[in-house]
Design a protein around this motif. Structure first.
Motif, PDB file in Angstrom:
ATOM      1  N   ILE A 106       0.821  -1.204   0.000  1.00 53.30           N
ATOM      2  CA  ILE A 106       0.000   0.000   0.000  1.00 53.30           C
ATOM      3  C   ILE A 106       0.861   1.263   0.000  1.00 53.30           C
ATOM      4  CG2 ILE A 106      -0.222   0.287   2.515  1.00 53.30           C
ATOM      5  CD1 ILE A 106      -3.309   0.627   1.918  1.00 53.30           C
ATOM      6  N   ARG A 107       0.423   2.265  -0.766  1.00 55.58           N
ATOM      7  CA  ARG A 107       1.089   3.557  -0.802  1.00 55.58           C
ATOM      8  C   ARG A 107       0.407   4.507   0.184  1.00 55.58           C
ATOM      9  NH1 ARG A 107       3.326   0.507  -4.049  1.00 55.58           N
ATOM     10  NH2 ARG A 107       4.477   1.142  -5.918  1.00 55.58           N
ATOM     11  N   ALA A 108       1.062   5.630   0.449  1.00 59.31           N
ATOM     12  CA  ALA A 108       0.560   6.551   1.468  1.00 59.31           C
ATOM     13  C   ALA A 108      -0.850   7.030   1.159  1.00 59.31           C
ATOM     14  CB  ALA A 108       1.508   7.740   1.610  1.00 59.31           C
ATOM     15  N   GLY A 109      -1.121   7.421  -0.083  1.00 56.40           N
ATOM     16  CA  GLY A 109      -2.443   7.914  -0.449  1.00 56.40           C
ATOM     17  C   GLY A 109      -3.520   6.858  -0.272  1.00 56.40           C
ATOM     18  N   GLU A 110      -3.188   5.603  -0.588  1.00 52.88           N
ATOM     19  CA  GLU A 110      -4.139   4.514  -0.413  1.00 52.88           C
ATOM     20  C   GLU A 110      -4.301   4.181   1.066  1.00 52.88           C
ATOM     21  OE1 GLU A 110      -2.965   2.052  -4.468  1.00 52.88           O
ATOM     22  OE2 GLU A 110      -1.662   1.962  -2.713  1.00 52.88           O
ATOM     23  N   LEU A 111      -3.207   4.258   1.816  1.00 53.65           N
ATOM     24  CA  LEU A 111      -3.233   3.894   3.232  1.00 53.65           C
ATOM     25  C   LEU A 111      -4.177   4.794   4.021  1.00 53.65           C
ATOM     26  CD1 LEU A 111      -2.237   2.274   5.630  1.00 53.65           C
ATOM     27  CD2 LEU A 111      -0.206   3.749   5.719  1.00 53.65           C
ATOM     28  N   VAL A 112      -4.140   6.088   3.767  1.00 52.17           N
ATOM     29  CA  VAL A 112      -5.013   6.978   4.525  1.00 52.17           C
ATOM     30  C   VAL A 112      -6.475   6.660   4.233  1.00 52.17           C
ATOM     31  CG1 VAL A 112      -5.028   8.845   2.800  1.00 52.17           C
ATOM     32  CG2 VAL A 112      -5.412   9.369   5.205  1.00 52.17           C
ATOM     33  N   ARG A 113      -6.790   6.260   3.014  1.00 51.85           N
ATOM     34  CA  ARG A 113      -8.183   5.918   2.689  1.00 51.85           C
ATOM     35  C   ARG A 113      -8.609   4.639   3.408  1.00 51.85           C
ATOM     36  NH1 ARG A 113      -6.520   7.999  -2.399  1.00 51.85           N
ATOM     37  NH2 ARG A 113      -5.988   5.937  -3.214  1.00 51.85           N
ATOM     38  N   VAL A 114      -7.721   3.643   3.475  1.00 54.60           N
ATOM     39  CA  VAL A 114      -8.060   2.398   4.166  1.00 54.60           C
ATOM     40  C   VAL A 114      -8.197   2.628   5.664  1.00 54.60           C
ATOM     41  CG1 VAL A 114      -7.195   0.102   4.783  1.00 54.60           C
ATOM     42  CG2 VAL A 114      -7.081   0.867   2.412  1.00 54.60           C
ATOM     43  N   LEU A 115      -7.290   3.404   6.258  1.00 54.68           N
ATOM     44  CA  LEU A 115      -7.369   3.668   7.696  1.00 54.68           C
ATOM     45  C   LEU A 115      -8.656   4.403   8.047  1.00 54.68           C
ATOM     46  CD1 LEU A 115      -3.678   4.673   8.485  1.00 54.68           C
ATOM     47  CD2 LEU A 115      -4.801   2.488   8.938  1.00 54.68           C
ATOM     48  N   ARG A 116      -9.047   5.342   7.213  1.00 53.68           N
ATOM     49  CA  ARG A 116     -10.284   6.088   7.483  1.00 53.68           C
ATOM     50  C   ARG A 116     -11.505   5.209   7.259  1.00 53.68           C
ATOM     51  NH1 ARG A 116     -11.412  11.539   7.995  1.00 53.68           N
ATOM     52  NH2 ARG A 116     -13.601  12.083   7.711  1.00 53.68           N
ATOM     53  N   GLN A 117     -11.518   4.463   6.174  1.00 51.93           N
ATOM     54  CA  GLN A 117     -12.670   3.626   5.856  1.00 51.93           C
ATOM     55  C   GLN A 117     -12.857   2.509   6.886  1.00 51.93           C
ATOM     56  OE1 GLN A 117     -15.035   3.714   3.681  1.00 51.93           O
ATOM     57  NE2 GLN A 117     -15.844   1.618   3.594  1.00 51.93           N
ATOM     58  N   SER A 118     -11.760   1.965   7.393  1.00 50.41           N
ATOM     59  CA  SER A 118     -11.836   0.792   8.264  1.00 50.41           C
ATOM     60  C   SER A 118     -12.138   1.120   9.718  1.00 50.41           C
ATOM     61  CB  SER A 118     -10.531   0.010   8.197  1.00 50.41           C
ATOM     62  OG  SER A 118      -9.445   0.791   8.679  1.00 50.41           O
ATOM     63  N   ASP A 119     -12.011   2.396  10.124  1.00 52.28           N
ATOM     64  CA  ASP A 119     -12.297   2.804  11.503  1.00 52.28           C
ATOM     65  C   ASP A 119     -11.388   2.118  12.529  1.00 52.28           C
ATOM     66  OD1 ASP A 119     -14.452   4.381  10.587  1.00 52.28           O
ATOM     67  OD2 ASP A 119     -15.814   2.673  10.693  1.00 52.28           O
ATOM     68  N   VAL A 120     -10.140   1.843  12.169  1.00 48.98           N
ATOM     69  CA  VAL A 120      -9.263   1.135  13.096  1.00 48.98           C
ATOM     70  C   VAL A 120      -8.947   2.021  14.303  1.00 48.98           C
ATOM     71  CG1 VAL A 120      -8.252  -0.412  11.389  1.00 48.98           C
ATOM     72  CG2 VAL A 120      -7.183   1.801  11.817  1.00 48.98           C
ATOM     73  N   GLN A 121      -8.902   1.377  15.455  1.00 49.76           N
ATOM     74  CA  GLN A 121      -8.566   2.062  16.706  1.00 49.76           C
ATOM     75  C   GLN A 121      -7.081   1.938  17.011  1.00 49.76           C
ATOM     76  OE1 GLN A 121     -11.122   1.030  19.982  1.00 49.76           O
ATOM     77  NE2 GLN A 121      -9.608   1.604  21.530  1.00 49.76           N
ATOM     78  N   GLY A 122      -6.516   0.786  16.658  1.00 50.78           N
ATOM     79  CA  GLY A 122      -5.093   0.545  16.838  1.00 50.78           C
ATOM     80  C   GLY A 122      -4.489   0.004  15.564  1.00 50.78           C
ATOM     81  N   LEU A 123      -3.173   0.215  15.403  1.00 50.27           N
ATOM     82  CA  LEU A 123      -2.486  -0.221  14.197  1.00 50.27           C
ATOM     83  C   LEU A 123      -1.116  -0.767  14.585  1.00 50.27           C
ATOM     84  CD1 LEU A 123      -2.419  -0.252  11.032  1.00 50.27           C
ATOM     85  CD2 LEU A 123      -1.368   2.024  11.170  1.00 50.27           C
ATOM     86  N   VAL A 124      -0.808  -1.965  14.127  1.00 47.93           N
ATOM     87  CA  VAL A 124       0.494  -2.584  14.355  1.00 47.93           C
ATOM     88  C   VAL A 124       1.185  -2.707  13.006  1.00 47.93           C
ATOM     89  CG1 VAL A 124       1.728  -4.563  15.309  1.00 47.93           C
ATOM     90  CG2 VAL A 124      -0.484  -3.886  16.286  1.00 47.93           C
ATOM     91  N   VAL A 125       2.412  -2.174  12.904  1.00 41.62           N
ATOM     92  CA  VAL A 125       3.092  -2.190  11.613  1.00 41.62           C
ATOM     93  C   VAL A 125       4.477  -2.802  11.744  1.00 41.62           C
ATOM     94  CG1 VAL A 125       1.831  -0.187  10.756  1.00 41.62           C
ATOM     95  CG2 VAL A 125       4.017   0.159  11.875  1.00 41.62           C
TER      96      VAL A 125
END
Length: 530
Positions: A106-125
């Motif tokens: 995933i690229r940065a522009g796509e990542l922000v859309r997935v994070l917003r759409q998915s409503d994630v509370q926490g993220l492990v990378v």
């Protein structure tokens, strides 16, 4: 056409029903046998046993609970194939939270859309993978995080996101180390974890798989514990996963293919799921298109010959005894359908079509996604509960019984001079030619014909393509309206892909159009001969 589509019953823990039961049962059955290994050639980089998978995921699960994650909370993770992916999936899902695996491509522009759409509370990378720094990518995607401290994040771009966890040196202040979870785990007892697991039911959502079509924005596909475990058993039998068998996971686990063909059924079976950092997703392997023979061979293996499948159906639900049939070269003719699915080939009014007529494949049943996150069910499901796949098919009546042939994707069909052209059919013929590795057929606007059929062609290494000869051969094989009117040569690394590794066909069309204009302005030979 259907198999038994009724929901299964789960009478004991050996039948799983939830991922927590699957992990605990596998640990009890297979103990110190290797569960998932990460290899680099002949070297084992990392390994985890079934017992350690249970223990490590329990530790992280307790840490998640301590940090406020409970049933229905959504936790995303970016992680390459390997033991850590399995641990994260187990830790999140065993407490009733929703695991949201995110593409490592995933690229940065796509990542922000997935994070917003998915409503994630926490993220492990994962900190890095194949030279990609995901901590830096997070900051590129969410610039509002710059200067914020970890553990209490605030960003309008992903408004539910509260913490990000990673490992490694020199983490940005907004990203906390893994100890944020593991040290907090001490406040949650194993007894409490067991009580939480007992309140996770087969009907609860387990995972949300983010996918996108070649022409669409990402969408989150919801699947419950029960359907995942049910599908795992059927795939285990189909793939012949057995205790101790090495199961190469050639597809990324963040895709439904890697998850449901290899990881989950492999764990249930007591197999050894074998991973490498370089899966087909990071080798310019373009999903959602006609595949080159060598790429196809990596995932199809011996019979059965896979037919259709998608994230919404938890992987392949159809297969055939023959790989190709005359006149239908794109997909195996489907004469078998997996347990739990009911299918029909329907017209625009959702009525079954007659044999020989083209209609849409529609699927319903226990393993089919119960919906898409934040999308009204009516947008993709019929009133009687079938998922509209967008795959166009025909039914063939034979003495041996009915079988279904794939014609093309409804959204990908190109209208040329009042006739519909399936790009997949033309791509298959192109890829059968000497020197062609892969091809992508798109339509660009044309005043006279509606669309002008053009082909972006990727040559095999060292091949010198003669497009005039290629066009002549296609005219011999295809109806004239199916033959591209222009050709552009692309290097494999130039093919634009979405984060799901599907071909971005809009971008292909834009790129082809730009190349054709450049050639015209340069006064070079007509595209059809280049």
């Amino acid at each position: 056409m259907s198999s038994d589509a009724s929901p299964p019953t789960f009478s004991d823990s050996a039948e799983a029903g939830t991922f927590a039961r699957l992990v605990r049962t596998a640990a009890a059955a297979y103990g110190d046998a290797p569960a998932v290994v990460l290899e680099d050639g002949d070297e084992v980089v990392a390994t985890i046993t079934y017992r350690a998978l249970d223990e490590r995921s329990a530790l992280l699960a307790r840490g998640l609970v301590a940090r406020g994650i409970g049933k229905g909370a959504r936790v995303g993770f970016i992680q390459g194939n390997g033991p850590d992916f399995a641990v994260l999936l187990a830790a999140i899902s065993r407490i009733g939270a929703v695991a949201v695996p995110i593409s490592t491509m995933i690229r940065a522009g796509e990542l922000v859309r997935v994070l917003r759409q998915s409503d994630v509370q926490g993220l492990v990378v994962q900190r890095t993978l194949l030279g990609k720094d995901y901590a830096r990518r997070i900051l590129d995607a969410l610039p509002e995080l710059a200067g914020q401290g970890g553990g209490a994040l605030r960003t309008t771009q992903a408004p539910y996101l509260r913490w990000i966890v990673s490992e490694g040196e020199d983490l940005p202040p907004c990203i906390v180390p893994l100890a944020f979870l593991t040290e907090a785990a001490a406040s949650v007892s194993d007894e409490l974890l067991r009580a939480i697991e007992n309140e996770v039911h087969p009907t609860d959502q387990m995972v949300e798989i983010y996918t996108s079509g070649s022409m669409a924005l990402p969408k989150g596909v919801r699947h419950g514990h029960g359907p995942v475990c049910f599908r795992s058993r059927t795939m285990r039998a189909m793939m012949n996963h057995v205790p101790g068998k090495r199961v190469p996971c050639v597809l990324p686990m963040f895709w439904v293919g890697g998850l449901m063909m290899y990881l989950v059924p492999g764990l249930e079976a007591g197999a050894v799921v074998v991973c490498t950092e370089r899966t087909l997703s990071n080798s310019r392997f373009a999903m959602g298109s006609v595949l080159a023979e060598e790429d196809l061979a990596l995932i199809r293996g011996p019979r059965p010959w896979w037919g259709l499948g998608m994230s919404e159906t938890l992987g392949p639900y159809s297969w055939g005894d023959d790989f190709r049939a005359p006149g239908h070269p794109v997909c195996a003719p489907m004469d078998h359908f997996a347990p739990g699915y009911e299918i029909r080939i329907a017209d625009a009014a959702n009525h079954p079509v007659a044999a020989g007529e083209v209609g849409e494949m529609q699927v319903r049943g226990y393993p089919v996604a119960d919906g898409l996150h934040k999308i009204e069910r009516a947008e993709h499901y019929t009133p009687d509960g079938y998922y509209r796949t967008g795959d166009l098919c025909t039914i063939e009546e034979r003495a041996e019984g009915r079988r279904v042939h794939f014609v093309g994707r409804g959204g990908d069909m190109i209208k040329v001079a009042s006739s519909n052209v399936s790009p997949a059919e033309v791509e298959m013929e192109l890829q059968a030619l000497t020197g062609v590795h892969s091809a992508y057929v798109v339509g660009i606007p044309d005043k006279e014909r509606g669309s002008l059929l053009v082909a972006a062609v990727v040559p095999r290494q060292g091949a010198d393509l003669d497009f005039a000869a290629i066009e002549a051969e296609l005219r011999r094989r295809l109806s004239s309206y199916k033959v591209p009117r222009a050709y552009v040569r692309l290097a494999r690394e130039e093919v634009p892909l979405l984060h799901s590794n599907k071909v971005a066909r809009r971008d292909v069309a834009r790129l082809v159009e730009e190349r054709l204009v450049e050639e015209k302005l340069a006064g070079e030979a007509p595209p059809s001969s280049r």
